[in-house]
Design a protein around this motif. Structure first.
Motif, mmCIF file in Angstrom:
data_model
loop_
_atom_site.group_PDB
_atom_site.id
_atom_site.type_symbol
_atom_site.label_atom_id
_atom_site.label_comp_id
_atom_site.label_asym_id
_atom_site.label_seq_id
_atom_site.Cartn_x
_atom_site.Cartn_y
_atom_site.Cartn_z
ATOM 1 N N PHE A 2 -61.264 -2.681 -39.608
ATOM 2 C CA PHE A 2 -62.275 -3.504 -40.274
ATOM 3 C C PHE A 2 -63.209 -2.658 -41.113
ATOM 4 C CE2 PHE A 2 -61.090 -5.916 -36.504
ATOM 5 C CZ PHE A 2 -60.695 -7.085 -37.110
ATOM 6 N N HIS A 3 -63.597 -1.530 -40.595
ATOM 7 C CA HIS A 3 -64.544 -0.663 -41.300
ATOM 8 C C HIS A 3 -63.958 0.741 -41.397
ATOM 9 C CE1 HIS A 3 -67.571 -3.757 -41.165
ATOM 10 N NE2 HIS A 3 -67.373 -3.885 -39.881
ATOM 11 N N PRO A 4 -63.142 0.971 -42.414
ATOM 12 C CA PRO A 4 -62.434 2.264 -42.481
ATOM 13 C C PRO A 4 -63.372 3.470 -42.484
ATOM 14 C CG PRO A 4 -61.605 0.751 -44.131
ATOM 15 C CD PRO A 4 -62.798 0.110 -43.544
ATOM 16 N N SER A 5 -64.560 3.318 -43.054
ATOM 17 C CA SER A 5 -65.402 4.509 -43.111
ATOM 18 C C SER A 5 -66.503 4.482 -42.056
ATOM 19 C CB SER A 5 -65.995 4.664 -44.501
ATOM 20 O OG SER A 5 -66.367 3.432 -45.016
ATOM 21 N N SER A 6 -66.303 3.704 -41.005
ATOM 22 C CA SER A 6 -67.370 3.627 -40.014
ATOM 23 C C SER A 6 -67.409 4.892 -39.165
ATOM 24 C CB SER A 6 -67.182 2.407 -39.115
ATOM 25 O OG SER A 6 -66.057 2.563 -38.319
ATOM 26 N N VAL A 7 -68.557 5.134 -38.607
ATOM 27 C CA VAL A 7 -68.786 6.294 -37.745
ATOM 28 C C VAL A 7 -69.139 5.736 -36.377
ATOM 29 C CG1 VAL A 7 -70.283 8.268 -37.336
ATOM 30 C CG2 VAL A 7 -69.667 7.642 -39.664
ATOM 31 N N ALA A 8 -68.483 6.217 -35.348
ATOM 32 C CA ALA A 8 -68.766 5.671 -34.031
ATOM 33 C C ALA A 8 -69.718 6.576 -33.281
ATOM 34 C CB ALA A 8 -67.479 5.503 -33.240
ATOM 35 N N GLY A 9 -70.493 5.995 -32.427
ATOM 36 C CA GLY A 9 -71.493 6.754 -31.681
ATOM 37 C C GLY A 9 -70.969 7.236 -30.346
ATOM 38 N N GLY A 10 -71.888 7.396 -29.431
ATOM 39 C CA GLY A 10 -71.512 7.824 -28.098
ATOM 40 C C GLY A 10 -71.802 9.282 -27.846
ATOM 41 N N GLY A 11 -72.165 9.999 -28.900
ATOM 42 C CA GLY A 11 -72.511 11.401 -28.692
ATOM 43 C C GLY A 11 -71.323 12.321 -28.877
ATOM 44 N N ARG B 173 -67.182 11.645 -28.840
ATOM 45 C CA ARG B 173 -66.485 11.859 -30.106
ATOM 46 C C ARG B 173 -65.302 12.801 -29.900
ATOM 47 N NH1 ARG B 173 -71.058 12.777 -32.976
ATOM 48 N NH2 ARG B 173 -71.471 10.555 -33.051
ATOM 49 N N GLU C 214 -66.987 -3.026 -47.832
ATOM 50 C CA GLU C 214 -66.643 -2.783 -46.437
ATOM 51 C C GLU C 214 -67.798 -3.206 -45.522
ATOM 52 O OE1 GLU C 214 -65.178 1.204 -45.676
ATOM 53 O OE2 GLU C 214 -65.731 0.900 -43.585
ATOM 54 N N ARG D 199 -61.259 12.079 -30.412
ATOM 55 C CA ARG D 199 -60.440 12.766 -31.412
ATOM 56 C C ARG D 199 -59.461 13.726 -30.739
ATOM 57 N NH1 ARG D 199 -65.267 14.583 -35.069
ATOM 58 N NH2 ARG D 199 -66.081 12.576 -35.739
ATOM 59 N N VAL E 265 -72.147 1.870 -38.105
ATOM 60 C CA VAL E 265 -72.586 2.865 -39.080
ATOM 61 C C VAL E 265 -71.391 3.266 -39.933
ATOM 62 C CG1 VAL E 265 -73.674 5.093 -39.396
ATOM 63 C CG2 VAL E 265 -74.283 3.694 -37.436
#
Lengths: 458, 543
Positions: free
Chosen positions: B418-427, B431, A296, B435, A283
């Motif tokens: 690879f995906h600078p603006s990606s959002v990772a899941g997992g809840g 998160r 991207e 961080r 995502v």
């Protein structure tokens, strides 16, 4: 038929527009007076302003002698209560509710919607149906339209013919002779915006957009015959992680483990929620229209790009941009039917319209006879009706060549017992057969009359 | 429970700990008198009496004085209890071994109480009651840290709790702009018997103790029984049980775990090492449970992965590398598939034991070393000991949850290449762990590294070779004293621990200053550098 539609939003409006055209007696209820005013001006409907689930409002809308109520407001709970009130106080025989929340739609709860529990006859979920349509588009990537019939045994494919098509400038009659074992029938041709049902002597030309009925086993061959190699997508880019987007991605993960999906969503919270509920899908958070973000997401090398946001313009522009960057196939979700003719001129391969599928579901319950499925083609210009032939209808026992079908109607597929057959001129339609009939709008009543039982049946 | 809590005296924690320690001295005293060693029994009884008198006087002087008010001063108490309490605990040792001196005895007790388990003494030259005393002190040290973790460290958000506590004050909802303002907590106006004062730090300690003790003692008893069944002699079985549950690894013999009880003894010990991998096996500390299901627990997965990795490396190294010493040169070692399995088991057990900073070695460990052909696989063990066990357990080291947070974060950073603006899941939890959790874990890791550097520097000021200094520092800071046993060191003969001292083992011969530094390192390793920094914060000493 007297119908009350609650909610003059996107869904309610389209249903009202469609049903009003068929000379039904429509009453529209909405809480916003300006929406009701616009609806009464533009459509042939009656309007009532008020809260849809309040009994006095329903009473004013004429619920006492109403045949069907469609609760399509934005709130699931209001829709449910409306159906309950309609059932308990006004005893309206048929109730359709639009539910969008996943929780209400889960299969475990389907027991909930029984007459003695929550009296909803049909649950419609535009989001879910759009997701289903999007997946179908993905399954047949080179089509602009794809729809299942006869419980998945036949498919209606929309194809845009290019120079690659080997059967251009050939009369359709010859086509049938050339590929005699191919169970496929061209039921409609759109040439220069005009949709017509082809006669056996008609030819196909470059740029035509045709609708073909085909047996599910022959889809690959049919696509080949019309110059559309069937190849499965490997990389898909989804723009928009709303209800629809997430559902499509989730189903892709479940059904097509080989497809690598990348999703783009502008809202950070939505993106995080999507990422939480998906496993393999990547995502991205950002504007789906931005070039760098599309890069991207690897849009230039993507096989399919699906623009599924709530905003039609974003969908069109994002699909166009991705296509320009080199994406293989662009599919856009378009809510506003008036935009559909426009997209035909653009470089968008396919459009999904939530209205078409939702309206089809509702039409099934409005129509007479044993109609099992209805699919509305284009901007409600034609319909595909799947119906069982009743014993005393005009069709039963007649050969197809003797059938008194209107000019703008054509039989696409016939199911006899378990077998799905291509209609031949001397095939006889028996009672109990299921026929798929393609009919232009003006000829729908004629087809209905054919399917309807004679009065002496009762 | 409430009534019991209220009936316990409001004494300074240090006095309470001391009284417990003095009471515990009677156990080895009883053992010594039963084993016909009256002078040893007398030494224990005498020390118990002296301690008791002093402590009761202290108790009378401080009774009903509300204990230190803040959790932060409790932290000071905790640090103090590791440094001061051992003086009292060392009395019987100093009496029993007159030539060792109180300093060496204190050092030995610090090492035991911090569950380091490093010993100045030769196992064979120390009387059994003294061994039992070392084991008991180590066991109490393990209990102490398990209790202190939830009673002292959790409210301060240190000791691993900082990773899982949100900087948003655990508020699951975002406060609406223009919504309700800051809520002012209402002061307690209820009388004491209505529960007021139950949140006093000393009461919190009592409460945590009452929750943890039954489980802790129960597990120890169960392991003792199982080891007796497996065939270990009585005292060895008891001390193995004490050492396993507390991860101190103190044993009356230097032999491997399965020397008397065989494979089954090792298997039982391995199972009881698992509680040192995650706080979820202990009462309290619920905020540390990262996942609902046991098999998703990051710490357990991490530990299993690491132990398997070591086992596999040792197993496959045999086939890849040309061994310097081939197994057939050593008489009596196993060959073929049986040998391979034994090597894997030896590697797995020893790896897990060092990961929990217990430091037992398996019967097959020597075999695993020869099988793999690695000259110094002990260095792998040093690395494992630095990683440490679960957060808020008796294990030392950097702690698995921190390693997990750092791993998650680095995987995430790789994704972002690879995906600078990606959002990772997992809840939400995952998160936060990636961080803020990773950030705080990095701080803890960096502080650990700095501590190593400082301790190595201070140790190598003396005539200790650099390699030895490094291993000694890592052993002390990660509370895994047994590391010196599995890595060959250059022994130093600058100091002495008397007749019973084990000069060749690496610790006894160190000069006094170095011992002092290492004892400090053990305490710092036990309560973590981050906590020490929290102690130094101005709020504590500025009244």
């Amino acid at each position: 038929m007297k119908i009350i539609i609650c909610g003059a939003g996107q869904v309610g409006w389209q249903i009202a527009r469609h049903l009003a055209r068929e000379r039904n007696d429509i009453t529209l209820i909405d809480i916003k007076p300006e929406l009701i005013r616009r609806a009464t001006e533009m459509l042939d409907v009656r309007g009532v302003t008020g809260f849809a689930s309040h009994p006095d409002v329903l009473d004013r809308a004429g619920a006492q002698d109403c045949d069907l109520i469609i609760a399509a407001t934005h709130t699931d709970e209001v829709n449910m209560v409306t159906c309950q009130v309609a059932h308990t106080i006004f005893e309206i025989p048929r109730k359709i509710a639009r539910l969008r929340s996943e929780a209400y739609l889960e299969a475990i709860w389907s027991d909930l919607y029984r007459t003695e529990h929550l009296p909803i006859d049909v649950v419609i979920s535009p989001e879910r149906e759009v997701a289903h349509a999007a997946l179908q588009q993905l399954h047949a990537p080179s089509t602009f339209d794809a729809q299942d019939f006869l419980r998945g045994q036949a498919q209606l494919l929309g194809l845009r013919l290019t120079d690659d098509c080997p059967c251009l400038d050939t009369p359709l009659r010859q086509l049938g002779e050339l590929f005699s074992s191919l169970r496929a029938v061209v039921v409609a041709v759109r040439r220069d915006r005009r949709l017509f049902v082809p006669a056996p002597g008609d030819q196909l030309f470059r740029g035509d957009r045709i609708h073909v009925f085909t047996h599910s086993d022959d889809v690959a061959r049919t696509l080949e015959v019309f110059g559309k190699p069937a190849h499965q997508p490997r990389r898909a880019v989804l723009i928009g992680a709303g209800n629809v987007g997430v559902q499509v991605a989730r189903q892709l993960e479940a059904e097509r483990p080989r497809i690598r999906t990348i999703m783009i969503e502008r809202d950070r919270n939505h993106a995080e929620a999507a990422a939480d509920s998906l496993k393999r899908t990547i995502v991205l958070n950002g504007d789906g229209l931005a070039t760098d973000l599309l890069h991207e997401a690897n849009a230039p090398s993507a096989d399919t790009i699906l623009a599924l946001t709530y905003d039609d313009k974003t969908n069109i522009l994002a699909a166009l941009r991705a296509k320009q960057m080199g994406a293989g196939h662009a599919i856009a979700l378009i809510n506003d039917p008036s935009l559909l003719p426009m997209t035909a001129r653009l470089d968008i391969d396919a459009t999904i319209s939530p209205r078409a599928s939702t309206v089809s579901t509702i039409l099934r319950h409005v129509r007479h006879g044993r109609v099992r499925d209805i699919y509305s083609v284009g901007d409600a210009e034609a319909e595909v009706i799947e119906a069982q032939v009743l014993p005393s209808s005009a069709m039963a026992g007649t050969r197809i060549r003797d059938l008194d079908l209107p000019e703008g109607a054509l039989i696409g597929m016939v199911q006899k017992g378990a077998k799905v057959l291509r209609p031949e001129a001397d095939m006889r339609i028996d009672e109990g057969d299921i026929v798929c009939i393609f009919a232009l709008r003006q000829d729908v009543p004629g087809v209905e009359a054919l399917l309807q039982v004679a009065i002496d049946f009762f | 429970m409430q009534a019991l809590l209220r009936s316990l005296p409001l004494l300074p924690p240090l006095v309470v700990f001391g009284l417990m320690g003095a009471g515990a001295m009677l156990i080895p005293a009883g053992y010594a008198s039963a084993g016909d060693m009256p002078h040893l029994a007398w030494a224990f009884v005498q020390s118990a009496l002296i301690s008791a008198v002093v402590l009761i006087l202290l108790a009378l002087a401080t009774a009903r004085r509300p204990g230190p008010g803040t959790s932060r001063s409790m932290l000071l108490t905790m640090a103090g209890s590791y440094a001061i309490l051992p003086i009292m605990l060392a009395l019987p040792l100093a009496m029993a071994l007159p030539d060792t001196g109180l300093f060496n005895a204190w050092w030995e007790m610090v090492s035991s109480l911090t569950t380091t388990g490093a010993s100045l003494y030769d196992a064979d030259r120390l009387a059994e009651p003294l061994h039992l005393w070392r084991g008991l002190v180590g066991w109490m040290g393990g209990l102490h840290i398990l209790v202190a973790a939830i009673a002292i460290m959790a409210p301060l958000h240190i000791g691993g709790f900082e990773i899982m506590t949100t900087p948003y004050r655990r508020d699951p909802f975002y406060r609406l702009p223009g919504g309700m303002g800051q809520q002012i907590p209402q002061a307690h106006i209820a009388p004491d018997h209505a529960g007021r004062g139950l949140d006093l730090p000393i009461r919190r300690l009592y409460r945590a103790f009452l929750a943890v003790f039954p489980v802790y003692a129960g597990l120890t008893l169960a392991l003792w029984l199982l080891l007796l069944i497996a065939g270990d002699p009585g005292l060895v079985a008891l001390m193995r049980a004490l050492g396993t549950i507390s991860t101190s690894g103190i044993a009356p013999v230097t032999r491997p775990v399965g020397a008397a009880s065989g494979f089954w003894g090792e298997a039982v010990v391995l199972i009881f090492l698992i509680p040192a991998l995650s706080r979820r096996f202990w009462p309290g500390g619920g905020e540390l449970i990262a996942t609902e299901r046991l098999r998703d627990d990051p710490e357990l997965r991490m530990a299993a992965g690491l132990a398997m990795l070591v086992a596999l490396i040792l197993f496959f190294r045999h086939f890849i590398a040309e061994a310097e010493i081939t197994p057939d040169q050593i008489s009596g070692t196993m060959q073929g598939p049986k040998g391979a399995l034994a090597a894997a088991w030896g590697g797995f057990f020893t790896a897990l034991s060092f990961l929990t900073t217990t430091g037992w070695t398996s019967l097959d460990w020597t075999h695993a070393r020869f099988w793999s052909g690695l000259t110094s696989p002990g260095l792998i063990l040093a690395g494992l000991a630095m990683m440490g066990g679960g957060v808020a357990t008796a294990a030392g080291g950097v702690k698995l949850l921190r390693i997990h947070a750092l791993t998650r974060q680095s995987i995430r950073e790789l994704e972002r290449i690879f995906h600078p603006s990606s959002v990772a899941g997992g809840g939400r939890e995952a998160r936060r762990l990636r961080r803020e959790g990773a950030y705080l874990a990095f701080i803890a890791f960096a502080l650990f590294a700095v501590s190593i550097a400082v301790v190595v520097m201070l140790v190598s000021i003396q005539r200790v070779s650099f390699d030895s200094a490094t291993i000694l520092s890592v052993a002390a800071l990660s509370n895994t004293g047994q590391l010196t046993g599995s890595i060959s060191l250059m022994p130093v003969f600058e100091g002495s621990a008397g007749f019973a001292g084990a000069l060749w083992e690496g610790w006894a011969g160190l000069p006094g200053f170095t011992k002092l530094v290492l004892a400090g390192a053990m305490i710092i390793g036990r309560i973590e550098t981050l906590a020490i920094l929290a102690l130094m914060s101005p709020d504590l000493w500025r009244r």
